[in-house]
Design a protein around this motif. Structure first.
Motif, PDB file in Angstrom:
ATOM      1  N   HIS A  57      63.038  53.911  46.028  1.00  0.00           N
ATOM      2  CA  HIS A  57      64.196  52.976  46.298  1.00  0.00           C
ATOM      3  C   HIS A  57      64.873  53.282  47.655  1.00  0.00           C
ATOM      4  O   HIS A  57      64.171  54.070  48.231  1.00  0.00           O
ATOM      5  CB  HIS A  57      65.010  53.389  45.113  1.00  0.00           C
ATOM      6  CG  HIS A  57      65.452  55.008  44.990  1.00  0.00           C
ATOM      7  ND1 HIS A  57      64.553  55.838  44.931  1.00  0.00           N
ATOM      8  CD2 HIS A  57      66.722  55.555  45.321  1.00  0.00           C
ATOM      9  CE1 HIS A  57      65.116  56.882  44.865  1.00  0.00           C
ATOM     10  NE2 HIS A  57      66.310  56.679  45.142  1.00  0.00           N
ATOM     11  N   HIS A  59      67.576  55.002  48.926  1.00  0.00           N
ATOM     12  CA  HIS A  59      68.374  56.041  49.261  1.00  0.00           C
ATOM     13  C   HIS A  59      67.773  56.833  50.391  1.00  0.00           C
ATOM     14  O   HIS A  59      66.655  56.918  50.524  1.00  0.00           O
ATOM     15  CB  HIS A  59      68.605  56.809  48.108  1.00  0.00           C
ATOM     16  CG  HIS A  59      69.563  56.324  46.977  1.00  0.00           C
ATOM     17  ND1 HIS A  59      69.852  56.605  45.719  1.00  0.00           N
ATOM     18  CD2 HIS A  59      70.550  55.365  47.107  1.00  0.00           C
ATOM     19  CE1 HIS A  59      70.708  55.821  45.098  1.00  0.00           C
ATOM     20  NE2 HIS A  59      71.284  55.122  45.966  1.00  0.00           N
ATOM     21  N   HIS A  62      64.585  59.206  50.427  1.00  0.00           N
ATOM     22  CA  HIS A  62      63.210  58.629  50.212  1.00  0.00           C
ATOM     23  C   HIS A  62      62.802  57.639  51.105  1.00  0.00           C
ATOM     24  O   HIS A  62      61.682  57.309  51.297  1.00  0.00           O
ATOM     25  CB  HIS A  62      63.293  57.671  48.681  1.00  0.00           C
ATOM     26  CG  HIS A  62      63.798  58.909  47.707  1.00  0.00           C
ATOM     27  ND1 HIS A  62      63.023  59.076  46.795  1.00  0.00           N
ATOM     28  CD2 HIS A  62      64.945  58.999  47.322  1.00  0.00           C
ATOM     29  CE1 HIS A  62      63.762  59.937  45.781  1.00  0.00           C
ATOM     30  NE2 HIS A  62      64.894  59.845  46.078  1.00  0.00           N
ATOM     31  N   HIS A 125      68.746  53.202  38.297  1.00  0.00           N
ATOM     32  CA  HIS A 125      69.313  54.182  39.188  1.00  0.00           C
ATOM     33  C   HIS A 125      70.333  53.512  39.923  1.00  0.00           C
ATOM     34  O   HIS A 125      69.952  52.085  40.125  1.00  0.00           O
ATOM     35  CB  HIS A 125      68.159  54.510  39.937  1.00  0.00           C
ATOM     36  CG  HIS A 125      68.409  55.848  41.048  1.00  0.00           C
ATOM     37  ND1 HIS A 125      69.366  56.887  40.442  1.00  0.00           N
ATOM     38  CD2 HIS A 125      68.244  56.063  42.449  1.00  0.00           C
ATOM     39  CE1 HIS A 125      69.374  57.705  41.548  1.00  0.00           C
ATOM     40  NE2 HIS A 125      68.952  57.378  42.599  1.00  0.00           N
ATOM     41  N   ASP A 147      64.710  59.945  40.055  1.00  0.00           N
ATOM     42  CA  ASP A 147      65.736  59.091  40.528  1.00  0.00           C
ATOM     43  C   ASP A 147      65.862  58.143  39.163  1.00  0.00           C
ATOM     44  O   ASP A 147      65.902  56.909  39.420  1.00  0.00           O
ATOM     45  CB  ASP A 147      65.889  58.537  41.792  1.00  0.00           C
ATOM     46  CG  ASP A 147      66.110  59.653  42.815  1.00  0.00           C
ATOM     47  OD1 ASP A 147      64.813  60.182  42.934  1.00  0.00           O
ATOM     48  OD2 ASP A 147      66.905  59.844  43.588  1.00  0.00           O
TER      49      ASP A 147
HETATM   50 ZN   LIG Z   1      68.179  57.963  44.592  1.00  0.00          ZN
END
Ligand SMILES: [Zn+2]
Ligand SMILES: [Zn+2]
Length: 280
Positions: A57, A59, A62, A125, A147
């Motif tokens: 994902h 964020h 990551h 998430h 997550d």
């Molecule tokens: Zn996250």
């Protein structure tokens, strides 16, 4: 045989390395490019031999170095269309991904990268979108679930089928609630689309781990609201209350936040001592 190394786990950066034969991939690239290069060197690995980077994902913890990995190493970045949209909006990704480096994946549609059969599946998430991954190679099923705000039926199913599992154990609920975070942030983390607590991870394992599960790595532990010993103790306690003996039925380890793990060589029937060089 599947080889696994963790290069970092938690809000300061997540990155996991997988190799089988000549196939080498990363899942997530939230560790800085410079740091990642150092880690690769320390293992005698070369970044240019990677085949691809898969992203859970959008964020920052990551995706921080996906731009550099694409530009400097020529790697394709695999993610859902929504996650790719999120990556292109995220200020922390420089340089931006060019369109030919973006590979769009669809949840529940398996694809191959070299020897790996890979399947992504939805996890709840608060990012633009978020997936877990299953890697299948040589009768091994390796699953990564991080997550994730709450456990879904699909996640239960994946845990039931896994031989190896990376599972989020983000926070101790009491530490979170009594801790210094503002109320909105506590609500976000503990919420349906936040992060998994030690207790939730323990209950998931206790209820769905099969006799074919050999090893679990706990990931994404919060620095403020958790402690490696506490996470392990909490989960051990839950498992024992269900008659499962940690270390005997399957092994549980906590992944380090800022440092690489050791090299794990995995077979369908268990972890073996690493013997082969990386460039076989
Ligand atoms: Zn996250
Ligand atoms: Zn994260």
């Amino acid at each position: 045989m599947l080889r696994f190394i963790s290069f970092g786990s938690g809000s300061s950066g997540n990155c996991y390395y997988f190799q089988a034969g000549q196939t080498r991939i990363l899942i997530d690239a939230g560790v800085s490019y410079t740091q990642l290069r150092k880690f690769f060197q320390s293992f005698g690995l070369q970044m240019r031999t990677l085949n691809a980077v898969l992203v859970t994902h959008d964020h920052a913890d990551h995706i921080k170095s996906v731009g550099k990995l694409a530009a400097e190493c020529g790697l394709n970045i695999y993610a859902t269309e929504l996650v790719h949209e999120g990556i292109s909006r995220n200020y922390c990704v420089t340089p931006k991904l060019t369109s030919e480096k973006r590979v769009f994946i669809s949840k529940d549609e398996s694809f191959n990268i070299g020897d790996f059969k890979i399947t992504s599946f939805h996890v709840p998430h608060d990012s633009t979108d978020c997936v877990g991954y299953r890697i299948e190679v040589d009768d091994i099923r390796f699953c990564l679930i991080t997550d994730i705000g709450h456990v879904t039926e699909r996640v239960q199913e994946e845990v039931r089928e896994a031989n190896y599992l990376i599972l989020e154990s983000n926070h101790d609920r009491e530490m979170l609630m009594k801790g210094p975070y503002p109320a909105f942030l506590k609500g976000r983390i503990a919420g349906e689309n936040g992060h998994l607590s030690n207790t939730e991870a323990g209950e998931l394992l206790a209820n769905y781990a099969s006799p074919n599960l050999h090893h679990v790595w706990l990931c994404h532990l919060s620095e403020e609201n958790n402690h490696p010993v506490l996470a392990q103790k909490t989960i051990d306690g839950i498992l024992r209350s269900y008659g499962i003996i940690p270390g005997k039925d399957f092994k549980i380890e906590v992944l380090k936040r800022r440092n690489p793990s050791r090299v794990y060589d995995l077979r369908a029937d268990g972890v073996v001592d690493p013997t082969l060089p990386f460039e076989d």
